[in-house]
Each structure stands twice: as C-alpha cells, then as structure tokens.
Design a protein around this motif. Structure first.
Motif, mmCIF file in Angstrom:
data_model
loop_
_atom_site.group_PDB
_atom_site.id
_atom_site.type_symbol
_atom_site.label_atom_id
_atom_site.label_comp_id
_atom_site.label_asym_id
_atom_site.label_seq_id
_atom_site.Cartn_x
_atom_site.Cartn_y
_atom_site.Cartn_z
ATOM 1 N N LEU A 215 0.710 -1.184 0.096
ATOM 2 C CA LEU A 215 -0.055 0.164 0.152
ATOM 3 C C LEU A 215 0.848 1.307 0.089
ATOM 4 C CD1 LEU A 215 -2.826 -0.933 2.379
ATOM 5 C CD2 LEU A 215 -3.074 -0.482 -0.119
ATOM 6 N N ARG B 297 3.710 1.579 -1.388
ATOM 7 C CA ARG B 297 4.290 1.752 -2.748
ATOM 8 C C ARG B 297 3.137 1.976 -3.672
ATOM 9 N NH1 ARG B 297 8.195 -3.164 -3.665
ATOM 10 N NH2 ARG B 297 10.014 -2.572 -2.277
ATOM 11 N N LEU B 298 1.818 1.804 -3.674
ATOM 12 C CA LEU B 298 0.626 1.900 -4.477
ATOM 13 C C LEU B 298 0.127 3.404 -4.295
ATOM 14 C CD1 LEU B 298 -1.021 -1.644 -4.703
ATOM 15 C CD2 LEU B 298 0.615 -0.338 -6.580
ATOM 16 N N VAL B 299 0.077 3.974 -3.249
ATOM 17 C CA VAL B 299 -0.688 5.261 -2.831
ATOM 18 C C VAL B 299 -0.030 6.235 -3.753
ATOM 19 C CG1 VAL B 299 -1.171 6.973 -1.188
ATOM 20 C CG2 VAL B 299 -1.829 4.201 -0.674
ATOM 21 N N LEU C 268 1.736 6.099 -6.363
ATOM 22 C CA LEU C 268 1.358 5.799 -7.922
ATOM 23 C C LEU C 268 -0.245 6.155 -8.141
ATOM 24 C CD1 LEU C 268 3.024 2.304 -8.552
ATOM 25 C CD2 LEU C 268 3.815 4.625 -9.590
ATOM 26 N N TRP C 269 -1.084 5.853 -7.221
ATOM 27 C CA TRP C 269 -2.654 6.067 -7.215
ATOM 28 C C TRP C 269 -2.573 7.490 -7.477
ATOM 29 C CZ3 TRP C 269 -5.809 8.715 -4.117
ATOM 30 C CH2 TRP C 269 -7.319 8.940 -4.345
ATOM 31 N N GLN C 270 -2.100 8.443 -6.472
ATOM 32 C CA GLN C 270 -2.169 10.000 -6.671
ATOM 33 C C GLN C 270 -1.565 10.594 -7.829
ATOM 34 O OE1 GLN C 270 -0.059 10.781 -2.908
ATOM 35 N NE2 GLN C 270 -1.850 10.676 -1.650
ATOM 36 N N THR C 271 -0.481 9.944 -8.300
ATOM 37 C CA THR C 271 -0.001 10.496 -9.686
ATOM 38 C C THR C 271 -0.952 10.289 -10.848
ATOM 39 O OG1 THR C 271 2.181 10.031 -8.837
ATOM 40 C CG2 THR C 271 1.800 10.371 -11.050
ATOM 41 N N GLN C 272 -1.663 9.044 -10.711
ATOM 42 C CA GLN C 272 -2.397 8.760 -11.874
ATOM 43 C C GLN C 272 -3.962 9.618 -11.787
ATOM 44 O OE1 GLN C 272 -3.106 4.407 -11.919
ATOM 45 N NE2 GLN C 272 -1.171 4.265 -12.951
ATOM 46 N N HIS C 273 -4.245 9.926 -10.512
ATOM 47 C CA HIS C 273 -5.326 10.564 -10.263
ATOM 48 C C HIS C 273 -5.060 12.076 -10.671
ATOM 49 C CE1 HIS C 273 -9.305 11.548 -8.462
ATOM 50 N NE2 HIS C 273 -8.667 12.385 -7.736
ATOM 51 N N ARG C 274 -3.948 12.701 -10.535
ATOM 52 C CA ARG C 274 -3.585 13.909 -10.988
ATOM 53 C C ARG C 274 -3.625 14.018 -12.545
ATOM 54 N NH1 ARG C 274 1.449 14.070 -8.297
ATOM 55 N NH2 ARG C 274 0.934 13.606 -6.169
#
Length: 151
Positions: free
Chosen positions: A76, A78-80, A82-88
């Motif tokens: 988690l 490591r993934l959070v 990446l998720w934030q970058t993809q969301h932006r």
C-alpha cells in the motif's frame, strides 16, 4: 408383557489413586497403584506435549499473519503515490478534454453556419459583393459642403 426396564448406562470408571499405607512401596498387593500412576503420568505428558504444540502453532500463526500484514502495508505504501499521480493525470486529461469539447462545439457551430444553404448564399453574396440580375448597387455618400461633383 414386555420388560419395561431401561438398560443401565455403561460408564468407564477410572479409579483415582488413593493414598494408602503402602504407597511408599509402589502399590498394593496386585501392583495396580503403580500402573495407574504410570498411566496418569503418560496422560499428563501427552497433555503437556499437546499444549506445547498448540503454543507453537499459535506462535507460528501470529508470525505468519504479521508477515502478511507487513507485506500488505509495504504494498500500500508503494501503491498510494502511484494512485495519486494517476489521479492527478486523470484530472489534467479531463480538463483538456473539456477544453477540446468547447473548441469542437465552437467549430461545429461555424461549420453548421456554412452548411445552411440560405445562410451560406447570403454570406457568399456579402463577401463577394455579388448582385443578382435586376438589382443595382446604391451607394450613400454624405453631401459635401457646397461643392458639387462634376459629371
């Protein structure tokens, strides 16, 4: 008449060791007390071994669950980001799509004006200064201050 007796339950009774006067000698005349003590000792040893095994199993389960928990936490962590970058990136793309949709609508409106036959004909006449037959162009000129143009 049938017999109305109920059979007695069969119970296995385990005699308890009762201290006797000859307990120091290891048992009574038949040696039952010594065998009983040996059976009880084996039972206690098996019970201790069973409890020890349960303790080991519980300890191993706690360690394995701790490893699963730490692996999940690391994943988690490591993934959070990446998720934030993809969301932006998704938000930026949605904004860009909104701007493009507005431009497409504006261009579509311009194209639709060109596709209407009456409007396109009027626009062409205005642009080319075209006059159909039997029509004459009239130019309005402001009068000069007394000088008349010569003909």
């Amino acid at each position: 008449m049938p017999s109305s007796r109920v059979p007695a339950p069969r119970l296995r009774l385990v005699p308890q060791a009762v201290p006797t006067a000859d307990a120091d000698s290891g048992g009574d005349r038949n040696g039952r007390s010594g065998r009983l003590q040996a059976v009880q000792q084996r039972r206690q040893q098996r019970l201790r071994q069973y409890r020890r095994t349960l303790g080991w199993q519980a300890g191993v389960a706690v360690v394995v669950n701790g490893l699963w928990l730490s692996a999940t936490a690391i994943a988690l962590a490591r993934l959070v980001p990446l998720w934030q970058t993809q969301h932006r990136n998704l938000n930026a793309l949605e904004q860009a799509v909104g701007v493009m949709e507005e431009r497409v609508e504006a261009l579509r409106d311009k194209v639709e004006l060109g596709l209407d036959p009456l409007q396109s004909e009027a626009a062409m006449r205005e642009h080319l200064n075209y006059l159909p037959d039997r029509q004459m162009e009239i130019l309005l000129v402001e009068p000069d201050s007394g000088d008349r143009p010569q003909i």
